[in-house]
Each structure stands twice: as C-alpha cells, then as structure tokens.
Write an enzyme that holds these catalytic residues in place. Structure first.
Site, short mmCIF file in Angstrom:
data_model
loop_
_atom_site.label_atom_id
_atom_site.label_comp_id
_atom_site.label_asym_id
_atom_site.label_seq_id
_atom_site.Cartn_x
_atom_site.Cartn_y
_atom_site.Cartn_z
N PRO A 227 0.83 -1.21 0.00
CA PRO A 227 0.00 0.00 0.00
C PRO A 227 0.86 1.26 0.00
CG PRO A 227 -0.71 -1.56 1.70
CD PRO A 227 0.61 -2.04 1.19
N THR A 230 4.02 2.78 2.85
CA THR A 230 4.56 1.73 3.71
C THR A 230 6.08 1.66 3.69
OG1 THR A 230 4.16 0.18 1.89
CG2 THR A 230 2.50 0.28 3.63
N LYS A 232 8.24 1.62 0.56
CA LYS A 232 8.89 0.98 -0.58
C LYS A 232 10.03 1.83 -1.13
CE LYS A 232 5.00 0.78 -2.79
NZ LYS A 232 4.13 1.35 -1.74
N GLU A 450 -24.26 9.58 19.01
CA GLU A 450 -22.93 9.10 19.39
C GLU A 450 -22.98 8.23 20.64
OE1 GLU A 450 -20.56 9.38 17.46
OE2 GLU A 450 -21.32 10.91 16.11
N ASP A 524 -22.69 6.03 8.31
CA ASP A 524 -22.89 4.72 8.94
C ASP A 524 -23.57 3.75 7.98
OD1 ASP A 524 -21.81 5.84 11.18
OD2 ASP A 524 -23.74 6.32 12.10
#
Length: 670
Positions: A227, A230, A232, A450, A524
C-alpha cells in the site's frame, strides 16, 4: 571533516550576454559612422577636383594607409548644388573620393593653393577599415552564433530539460556511495522481513562469490509491492545508501513520451548505461505506469507506445542479451494490473510485499521519527502505537510532525502526550470547528446518536474498544467516535456482525429516544451496506448463498459484466437487506436494555462535549471482553521468570490470508 561552506551565488554566464555585446558594438559603430550631423557622398576624383577648383571647399582631410582617400568639407552654396537640398545650421556636408597616394595628392593641394582655388586647412589622418570589416563579417558572426544556440537547445546542453537529439536518452539519476542519499537500513524501522530480502540483494553485489561458489545465481530483479506510504521507496533509498555500486533511479512515467519510439529508446539507453557500470542496481519507481497488462481491453483502445516500451523492457530484462551484474529493483502499489510476463521468474525473481506495520513495527517506527523531537516524560510510545492501527509509516511520520507543530503553536518547551492525541484526532477526523453553529435540538440529536454507538459497542464482544466520543464538529462530521480496532489476520463472521451492529447503534438510538431519524447516519449506512455486500458476495458468509465469492482479485476478469445472473443479484440484495435488518433490531434491543445508561451518557456528552473510556466504564462497568491488543502487550510485558505460557490453539487452515484490519474511523454525522 569540516562542514561545507555555503557557496556564494555568483553571476551566472549566459550565451545571451554575447549576443547583447555584439549588438551593442554594432549599434555603436553604426551610430558613430552615421552621425545625423554629417552628410557624406562618395564621388569620382575628377568631380572632387571640380568641387575644389570651384572654391566651395573649406577643409580637406587626407586619410593615409593601404587605401588612401580624401574628404572635402563643402560650404553652404556648393553643398546645396551637390546634395540638392538646404542644410540646417550645424550639419556638415562632406564628399569623399579615392586618391592614388597621399604624396601625389599633396602636390595637387599645393597647386590648388597657388592658383587660389583652395584657401582652407589640410589635415592628415590614418585610415581605418575596422568598421567596414565589422560590417562585412557581422552577418556571418551572428549567423554562426545563432546556429550554435539552436544546436545547443536541440541537444539540451545549455541547462535545458533536453532537446530533439536527447529525447531518446534515459532520464535516470545515478547515485553512488558519496552521493546526497545517506539513508541506511538503520533508518528503516519495522519491515523486518522485507528489509532482510533487500539486504540480501545488497550482499549479492558486495560478496557474489559466496553464493556463486555453491552454484547459485544472483537474482535479476525484485519487486516491492504494498500500500502507499509503507516504505517501498525508503527501502530503495536505503539500498542506494548501503550498496557500494552505482544506483540508477527513475520513475516509470519517465519512459512515457509523446514521440513514437522514445520509450523503447530510453529503455535501451538505460540498460546500456547500466551494463557499462555493472555491477549496479536499477530502481524503477511506480513501474505500473509502463508495466500495465497488454491488450486486456481492446475495445477501450490501447496505447501502442506504452506497449512497445513494455516489450522493450521485457526484452532487456530477460532476452537474448546478457545483463549480468544488473539487478532491477521496482516498486508499485498496483501489482494486480502489471503484465504477467513482467512478473515471471527470470525478470522479477522475488516479489517482496511491504505491508502496513503491525503493533511492534509501529513502535519501532515511532521511535525512529521521535529521535529528533523533544518529547515529554509522560509520552508512552506503546500507547501511541495502539492508538494508530492501520497507520502506514508515512502516516506515523505525519503524526509526529503534526504533534510538534501543535506543541510549538501553544509555546510548549516539549511535545507532550496530549499533543500526540490531538495530532491523531486531527489526522483522522479533521480540524475542530467549534465555531460551527448548531441548535440545542441538533446538539441533543448528535449526542444521542454518538451515545448509541458507544453503548452498543461496549456490550458487544467483537466490537472495537471505545477510546473517545465527541460532539464537537470536526472536518465534515458533526460528531465522531474513535475506536481501537483489533489487529486480526482473519476475521470471523461474528466480528463482522458485531461491527455492523455497533455502526447501526446511532440510527437505532435516534429512532428509539427521539422518535424520528435524521441524515446524521449517512456515513454509517454507507459503511454497513458495503460490509454486508462484502459478506454475501465476497466472503460467502450468507446462510442462503454459502461458500460463493464473486470477488476478482486481479480486477481484470469480469470487466463491465456481472459474474452472476439477475436472479442471483436479487438473492444477494435480499440477503444484504436481511443481514442489515437483523443487526439493526439487535442494536435496538441492546439500547432498550441499557436505556438508562445511554441517557446518562448522552447527558454527559451534552454537558462536556467529549467523553472517554473512563466515563463509559463508570456508567456501564468494566467491559467484559479484553481486546487482543491488550493481550499482546500483556504477553510481551510478562517477566522472563514466569513459566512457559500455554500453547495457542491452532488457527484453521486457510488458503489465503485476508486482511480485514480496519483503520480507526470517525462516525460521519454530516
């Protein structure tokens, strides 16, 4: 070693300066020889003699040298006859002529004076043909200078970005051990497995005999896959800093050009330079720009130039030619779209997957980025690592930098734990907007929503543990809840159902305690719907449609068509609706059971605008289930004197690992 002193910026020479000097010289000569106050006319010698004998000459200037000449200054009456115009005061009419020699012409002047034709003065000057010579060669000088300028622009040697003759040359940058890149493997935290693989490639180049004596061959290439963020490219920089061999670096897009055949030419030039400097390493970043699979969608139109470039790259990497001593290192986050011929052994012998860092790797990455930050004693790196699940190395670097900026903004002498918490909140949820106007009714609706998430998730076994809930607008959300997702390699069905149920807790609380629903649950519902479709169509977790997966990991097989019929699509939709409705009713049942605690939690949110884990624990009591993260840290902190812990039960055998670790997400109530 003394530090290098900063070089003083001097005046940079440009070829345009030479053009400016030439133009100034020519302009000066032109205006010097063509004074507006002087009118010259070159005449034959006999006419010159007639003008002198007419008595209209006031002065004679004799120019000696290789080409002698004479100039006569005329009075107004003669000038009007010769030039046929009236001269204004201050203008000087002159006629010139060529003479055989200065001596013979002097005798002629003496005769004119004796006969009374000329009574003016005589002046001798040395003639100069510089101006005429310059005017004769100036066009050729300008033409040659212009030709050199055009040729340099075409070859790109004057500081430009390249020209016609260099368009097929490689744009790779060459680094060596004394170059600007000083990153080593010590600067790469985590990624222990990937780092081991890359370190071995460097060891191949440093000590090849150790491997060739046993009959082994040096790998031709390694592909870093993972991804974004990360590490590379960071691993490639570490290779450039560690290897004592030339390191060529370029991007996949550097091969692409609007001219036909340029990409293939640049590939040939790159490998030609690499062979000359072998042993060496060639790093191609974002190789998917040129290595995309060929001819998968012919109806959409193919880029023949890109395919020709890929064909040349395939030939150079493993063709009839020899590339001994040249190792190809490439990076991409889209390995699924790469051509299969590029991924085969012999071209990229190794595929090194650089995954998102786990808990221990995040601790190591935090320690690396905190080396140059003044931190407070209250900072706990392990707690920070637990609060940032799913964060990449780039995200962690951003958290550390943002925390330092926040501490500096508040004029602190060191970065404290609260600054890091604010930085994490800032990155995940966005900037706080306390100035946003909300009515009391909206504020109560957000608090109930919430509090519904917090109540339901607290009483579900596999739901992510709660960290913080706030009703302060942040980013696009009117309220947010922070959770600590458990880091799992495989996720059971019950965990996905619990996550779905806790996500629907906000909408269920609105319906139960407000009597109506609002648009606050838009995010949601989106997450729940995607999760339900993934369970049915991808993971085969439906009782009606078990053990079926319509997911294409390559992203190339199905195209625009669906891999199932219309009847099966209706069944999938029905199963998705059933799963969502069941979990919605389950959330309502939990809220009815703990209605009093939910109300107290909502009132606390309204009064304080933010609650933490301690507040929820005070209302509902300790959570029954301990998270896996707590278990991991507990096992790591056990003293060595304790007996050996019991064996961990064997996990079920799966053919492929499924990474379902979610990131810490905020609840959108926009």
């Amino acid at each position: 070693m003394e530090p290098k002193r900063p070089q003083k910026k001097g005046i940079k020479f440009s070829i345009f300066w030479m053009y400016a000097v030439i133009l100034l010289i020519l302009g000066g000569i032109y205006f010097a020889d063509n004074d507006n106050t002087v009118s010259k006319e070159n005449v034959e010698y006999n006419k010159f003699e007639q003008y002198v004998m007419s008595g209209g000459v006031t002065k004679i200037v004799v120019y000696t040298g290789e080409d002698p000449s004479a100039a006569a200054f005329l009075n107004d009456s003669l000038a009007k006859v010769v030039f046929k115009k009236q001269f204004s005061p201050g203008q000087q009419p002159i006629v010139t002529t060529n003479i055989p020699s200065a001596d013979s012409f002097q005798s002629k002047i003496d005769q004119w004076q004796q006969d009374g034709y000329f009574k003016g003065s005589v002046k001798y000057e040395k003639s100069s043909n510089i101006s005429s010579m310059i005017w004769s060669i100036a066009p050729f000088v300008l033409l040659i200078a212009f030709w050199f300028f055009i040729m340099k622009r075409m070859s790109g040697k004057d500081g430009g970005s390249g020209g016609v003759f260099s368009v097929g040359k490689s744009k790779a940058k060459i680094f060596d051990k004394d170059g600007p890149i000083q990153v080593t493997f010590k600067d790469v935290a985590g990624l222990s497995e990937a780092k081991t693989e890359v370190e071995e490639i460097v060891e191949f180049l440093k000590n090849p005999k150790r491997y060739t004596d046993l009959g082994g061959k040096i790998p031709k290439g390694a592909l870093l896959v993972g991804p974004p963020g990360t590490g590379k490219t960071l691993l490639a920089k570490a290779v450039a800093g560690e290897a004592n061999v030339p390191f060529f670096s370029m991007s996949g897009s550097d091969f692409v050009e609007m001219f036909v055949g340029v990409g293939a030419s640049r590939v040939r030039d790159l490998f030609r330079q690499a062979k000359e400097k072998a042993p060496c390493i060639v790093f191609i970043d974002e190789i998917d720009a040129v290595g995309r699979a060929r001819g998968k969608k012919p109806n959409m139109g193919a880029n023949d130039e890109r395919e020709n470039t890929l064909n040349q790259l395939l030939t150079e990497m493993d063709g009839f030619g020899s590339n001994s001593g040249v190792i190809i290192l490439a990076a991409t986050n889209r390995a699924d779209i790469l051509d299969k011929a590029l991924l085969r052994a012999g071209r990229f012998d190794r595929q090194i997957y650089v995954d998102l860092p786990d808990l221990n790797d995040r601790v190591a990455i935090f320690n690396v980025h905190l080396r140059n930050i003044k931190t407070d004693e209250s900072l706990d790196v392990e707690t920070l690592a637990r609060q940032t699940p799913g964060f990449s190395g780039a995200d962690i670097a951003n958290v550390c930098n943002e925390a330092a900026l926040i501490a500096a903004r508040h004029n602190k002498s060191s970065v404290q734990r609260q600054d890091f918490n604010d930085a994490v909140d800032r990155i995940i949820g966005g900037l706080e907007k306390r100035s946003k106007i909300t009515t009391d009714e909206e504020k109560r609706s957000i608090a109930i929503h919430e509090a519904g998430h917090a109540t339901v998730s607290w009483h579900l076994r596999y739901a992510s543990p709660l960290i913080k809930v706030t009703i302060v607008p942040r980013g696009k959300a009117l309220g947010a809840a922070w959770y600590l997702p458990e880091e799992r390699q495989i996720t059971p069905t019950e965990a996905l159902l619990d996550e779905m149920c806790s996500t629907l807790g906000g909408r269920a609380a609105e319906e139960l305690f407000l009597g109506h629903i609002s648009t606050g649950a838009a995010n949601d519902l989106e997450r729940v719907t995607k999760l339900a479709y993934a369970m049915v169509a991808y993971y085969g977790m439906s009782s009606k449609l078990p053990n079926l997966s319509y997911y294409d990991s390559t992203g190339q097989q199905y195209g625009l068509s669906k891999p199932y019929s219309e009847e099966r699509a209706k069944d999938i939709d029905a199963e998705v609706s059933r799963l969502i409705n069941e979990q919605y009713e389950r959330a309502k049942q939990i809220l009815k059971q703990y209605a009093s605690g939910h109300g107290e939690l909502a009132d606390t949110l309204i009064s304080r605008e933010v609650i933490f884990t301690e507040d929820v624990e005070r209302i509902f009591g300790p959570r029954q289930w301990k998270s896996r993260t707590d278990e991991i840290f507990a096992s790591q902190n056990e003293p060595k004197a304790l007996p050996t812990p019991p064996a961990i039960p064997a996990l079920p055998d799966v053919s492929e690992e499924t990474d379902n670790t979610p990131k810490a997400e905020s609840t959108d109530n926009d």
